[in-house]
Design a protein around this motif. Structure first.
Motif, PDB file in Angstrom:
ATOM      1  N   ALA A  65       0.832  -1.202   0.000  1.00  0.00           N
ATOM      2  CA  ALA A  65       0.000   0.000   0.000  1.00  0.00           C
ATOM      3  C   ALA A  65       0.872   1.260   0.000  1.00  0.00           C
ATOM      4  N   ARG A  66       0.667   2.104  -0.965  1.00  0.00           N
ATOM      5  CA  ARG A  66       1.415   3.356  -1.085  1.00  0.00           C
ATOM      6  C   ARG A  66       0.973   4.332  -0.002  1.00  0.00           C
ATOM      7  N   GLY A  67       1.947   4.974   0.637  1.00  0.00           N
ATOM      8  CA  GLY A  67       1.632   5.933   1.685  1.00  0.00           C
ATOM      9  C   GLY A  67       1.276   5.307   3.013  1.00  0.00           C
ATOM     10  N   ARG A  68       1.587   4.034   3.197  1.00  0.00           N
ATOM     11  CA  ARG A  68       1.238   3.324   4.425  1.00  0.00           C
ATOM     12  C   ARG A  68       2.490   2.691   5.056  1.00  0.00           C
ATOM     13  N   ILE A  69       2.287   2.005   6.179  1.00  0.00           N
ATOM     14  CA  ILE A  69       3.362   1.311   6.883  1.00  0.00           C
ATOM     15  C   ILE A  69       3.210  -0.181   6.641  1.00  0.00           C
ATOM     16  N   ILE A  70       4.252  -0.794   6.091  1.00  0.00           N
ATOM     17  CA  ILE A  70       4.227  -2.196   5.694  1.00  0.00           C
ATOM     18  C   ILE A  70       5.288  -2.951   6.475  1.00  0.00           C
ATOM     19  N   ASN A  71       5.042  -4.233   6.721  1.00  0.00           N
ATOM     20  CA  ASN A  71       5.982  -5.041   7.489  1.00  0.00           C
ATOM     21  C   ASN A  71       6.186  -6.399   6.822  1.00  0.00           C
ATOM     22  N   PHE A  72       7.451  -6.717   6.471  1.00  0.00           N
ATOM     23  CA  PHE A  72       7.830  -8.058   6.026  1.00  0.00           C
ATOM     24  C   PHE A  72       8.537  -8.739   7.196  1.00  0.00           C
ATOM     25  N   VAL A  73       8.080  -9.921   7.569  1.00  0.00           N
ATOM     26  CA  VAL A  73       8.609 -10.629   8.732  1.00  0.00           C
ATOM     27  C   VAL A  73       9.118 -11.996   8.300  1.00  0.00           C
ATOM     28  N   GLY A  74      10.293 -12.393   8.802  1.00  0.00           N
ATOM     29  CA  GLY A  74      10.795 -13.720   8.478  1.00  0.00           C
ATOM     30  C   GLY A  74      12.160 -13.975   9.076  1.00  0.00           C
ATOM     31  N   THR A  81      14.888  -9.364   2.512  1.00  0.00           N
ATOM     32  CA  THR A  81      15.662  -8.281   1.890  1.00  0.00           C
ATOM     33  C   THR A  81      15.480  -8.268   0.383  1.00  0.00           C
ATOM     34  N   LEU A  82      15.497  -9.433  -0.251  1.00  0.00           N
ATOM     35  CA  LEU A  82      15.342  -9.479  -1.710  1.00  0.00           C
ATOM     36  C   LEU A  82      13.959  -8.999  -2.140  1.00  0.00           C
ATOM     37  N   ASN A  83      12.925  -9.342  -1.383  1.00  0.00           N
ATOM     38  CA  ASN A  83      11.589  -8.850  -1.724  1.00  0.00           C
ATOM     39  C   ASN A  83      11.497  -7.342  -1.531  1.00  0.00           C
ATOM     40  N   ALA A  84      12.186  -6.822  -0.518  1.00  0.00           N
ATOM     41  CA  ALA A  84      12.219  -5.373  -0.327  1.00  0.00           C
ATOM     42  C   ALA A  84      12.975  -4.693  -1.469  1.00  0.00           C
ATOM     43  N   LEU A  85      14.111  -5.257  -1.877  1.00  0.00           N
ATOM     44  CA  LEU A  85      14.874  -4.700  -2.991  1.00  0.00           C
ATOM     45  C   LEU A  85      14.074  -4.751  -4.290  1.00  0.00           C
ATOM     46  N   GLU A  86      13.361  -5.846  -4.507  1.00  0.00           N
ATOM     47  CA  GLU A  86      12.548  -5.985  -5.715  1.00  0.00           C
ATOM     48  C   GLU A  86      11.478  -4.893  -5.759  1.00  0.00           C
ATOM     49  N   THR A  87      10.839  -4.656  -4.622  1.00  0.00           N
ATOM     50  CA  THR A  87       9.825  -3.605  -4.528  1.00  0.00           C
ATOM     51  C   THR A  87      10.448  -2.237  -4.765  1.00  0.00           C
ATOM     52  N   ALA A  88      11.612  -1.998  -4.178  1.00  0.00           N
ATOM     53  CA  ALA A  88      12.297  -0.714  -4.332  1.00  0.00           C
ATOM     54  C   ALA A  88      12.702  -0.477  -5.785  1.00  0.00           C
ATOM     55  N   ALA A  89      13.183  -1.524  -6.455  1.00  0.00           N
ATOM     56  CA  ALA A  89      13.596  -1.379  -7.858  1.00  0.00           C
ATOM     57  C   ALA A  89      12.396  -1.069  -8.748  1.00  0.00           C
ATOM     58  N   TRP A  90      11.263  -1.769  -8.509  1.00  0.00           N
ATOM     59  CA  TRP A  90      10.061  -1.468  -9.302  1.00  0.00           C
ATOM     60  C   TRP A  90       9.648  -0.017  -9.084  1.00  0.00           C
TER      61      TRP A  90
END
Length: 380
Positions: A65-74, A81-90
Motif C-alpha cells: 500500500a502506497r503511503g502506508r506502513i508495511i511489514n515483512f517478517v521472516g 531483503t530481496l523482496n524489499a529490494l525488488e519492490t524498491a527497484a520497481w
C-alpha cells in the motif's frame, strides 16, 4: 524441450489469451467489492504478480500500500531483503510514470534504504541496474532514536510532487540509546547485560515513534517498509504462535499490511556430479491487511543474483510447482518452456499475468460468502 506446434502460434492466437466473459464478470464483482478501498489506497508493485494479489487483490497494479506502513517478517533465509529490494527497484523505475488519484504527479522520487545490520551481500547494481544503485540512498543507522529522527526528517522534507519509499532493514538492528550507553558501561566495568533491550525498544516505538509517525505521514507520499526478524516465542504455549517479532504491539496496531515470509524449498541443479543450490522458494502469508482481504498466500521463487522470478511464480500458480507438460494457448509444452517464452516475449509475459489474475478472481468469487447484503436487508 521445444513446444509441440499446433495450428496457431502463441503470438497469433490472441482470442484465447484475453480474459473470458465469465472471468471479466468475476473481476467486475471483485472490483465493485473493493471500490471504496480503491478510492483511498494505491499500490507499489512487489515485482511478483501472485504476491501483489495476496497483498492487494490486484495483479499488475497491486502490491504494498502506497503511503502506508508495511511489514515483512521472516527468518534469515526467507527472502525479506530481496523482496524489499525488488519492490524498491520497481518503485524506482516506474513510480514517475504512475498516474495517481491520491497524490500529485511524481516529479521526484527517492528510495532511502537503512541497512542497520551493515550487511548487503547481493550484487544490487548487477541485479537491478546502476541507475537504481546510484540513485538510491544507502545509509546505516543502528540507533533507534537516530533512525526515528531520520524518518521524521525525511517526511518533513518531502514537497508536493515528491515521493519516497523508505526501507528499514531491519527493525531488530536498531538499539535504543539507553541500551547502547548501558552496554558500553557494562563492557568497561565487566558487568553482565541485564536483557532489558526489548522492553526499551518497545517503549520507544509504541509511545513515541509510531504514534507521531502516522500523523506526520498524513498527506505525504511516503511509504515505510519495515523488515523484521523472527524470534522464538517462549510464552506461546500449546496453541500460540511459535515465533514473534520485536516492536511490541505498535507493529500490530500501526501497520497496514504484514506479510510473514517462510523458506519453503531450495532449487537445486547437478552438474558433473556436483549439486548446487541456485535459488529458494518463499511462501508469503499475509497475516494482517487493512487494504484488502487478509490471510492470502503466495509462492515467491527467488533466484540468487537475479531476484524474484515473476514469470516462474505465475506459471507455478497456474500449473503447480513441478515442471511438466502443460497446455498453453493451444500448444503443448513444458512449464519451463512457457517461463522461457515469457522471459523473452513481453506479449506472452502480459498474457501469463492476465491468466493468473483470471484464475485468482475465479477462486475468490467461488469462496466468497453468498449471503445477501445487510444493506439490502436494512433498506427494505
Amino acid at each position: 524441450m521445444a513446444p509441440k506446434k499446433k495450428d496457431k502460434s502463441l503470438a497469433q492466437n490472441t482470442e484465447s489469451t484475453g480474459l473470458s466473459e465469465l472471468a471479466g464478470q468475476i473481476k467486475d464483482n471483485i472490483d465493485a467489492a473493493v471500490e471504496v478501498r480503491e478510492e483511498r489506497v494505491e499500490f507499489i508493485s512487489t515485482g511478483c504478480i501472485p504476491f501483489n494479489l495476496a497483498l492487494s487483490q490486484k495483479g499488475k497494479n497491486g502490491g504494498i500500500a502506497r503511503g502506508r506502513i508495511i511489514n515483512f517478517v521472516g527468518d534469515g533465509s526467507s527472502g525479506k531483503t530481496l523482496n524489499a529490494l525488488e519492490t524498491a527497484a520497481w518503485y524506482w523505475y516506474n513510480i514517475l510514470k504512475v498516474k495517481s488519484n491520491l497524490y500529485p504527479d511524481t516529479k521526484k522520487r527517492r528510495v532511502r534504504y537503512n541497512n542497520g545490520e551493515g550487511v548487503m551481500d547481493f550484487p544490487v547494481a548487477e541485479m537491478y541496474g546502476d541507475d537504481f544503485y546510484d540513485g538510491a540512498e544507502w545509509i546505516q543507522i543502528n540507533e533507534a532514536e537516530a533512525w526515528g529522527l531520520d524518518v521524521q526528517r525525511s517526511i518533513n522534507e518531502l514537497k508536493k510532487g515528491e515521493s519516497m519509499l523508505y526501507i528499514c532493514d531491519s527493525l531488530d538492528s536498531l538499539i535504543p540509546q539507553a541500551s547502547k550507553e548501558r552496554i558500553e558501561k557494562q563492557i568497561k566495568n565487566g558487568g553482565k547485560r541485564d536483557g532489558t533491550y526489548g522492553l526499551e525498544a518497545q517503549k520507544y516505538f509504541s509511545t513515541e515513534f509510531f504514534n507521531d509517525l502516522c500523523d506526520r505521514m498524513t498527506g505525504k507520499d511516503f511509504t515505510l517498509l519495515i523488515i523484521s526478524q523472527v524470534r522464538e516465542n517462549l510464552s506461546a504455549g500449546i496453541f500460540g504462535k511459535k515465533y514473534r517479532r520485536n516492536g511490541g504491539k505498535a507493529l500490530d496496531f500501526y501497520t497496514h499490511q504484514v506479510a510473514w515470509l517462510y523458506s519453503r524449498e531450495k532449487f537445486k541443479k547437478t552438474f558433473k556430479g556436483n549439486e548446487r543450490i541456485y535459488g529458494v522458494s518463499t511462501l508469503a502469508k499475509v497475516e494482517r491487511n487493512k487494504t484488502a482481504l487478509p490471510y492470502r498466500e503466495a509462492e515467491i521463487p527467488i533466484m540468487f543474483d537475479f531476484g524474484v522470478d515473476n514469470n516462474l511464480a505465475c506459471a507455478s500458480f497456474l500449473f503447480g510447482a513441478k515442471d511438466k507438460e502443460i497446455e498453453w494457448e493451444g500448444e503443448t509444452m513444458k512449464k519451463s518452456d512457457l517461463v522461457e517464452l515469457a522471459d523473452n516475449d513481453e506479449f506472452v509475459e502480459s498474457k501469463l499475468a492476465e491468466a493468473v489474475e483470471q484464475e485468482w478472481f475465479y477462486i475468490e468469487d467461488n469462496v466468497r460468502s453468498r449471503k445477501p447484503s445487510k444493506a439490502a436487508k436494512y433498506m427494505k
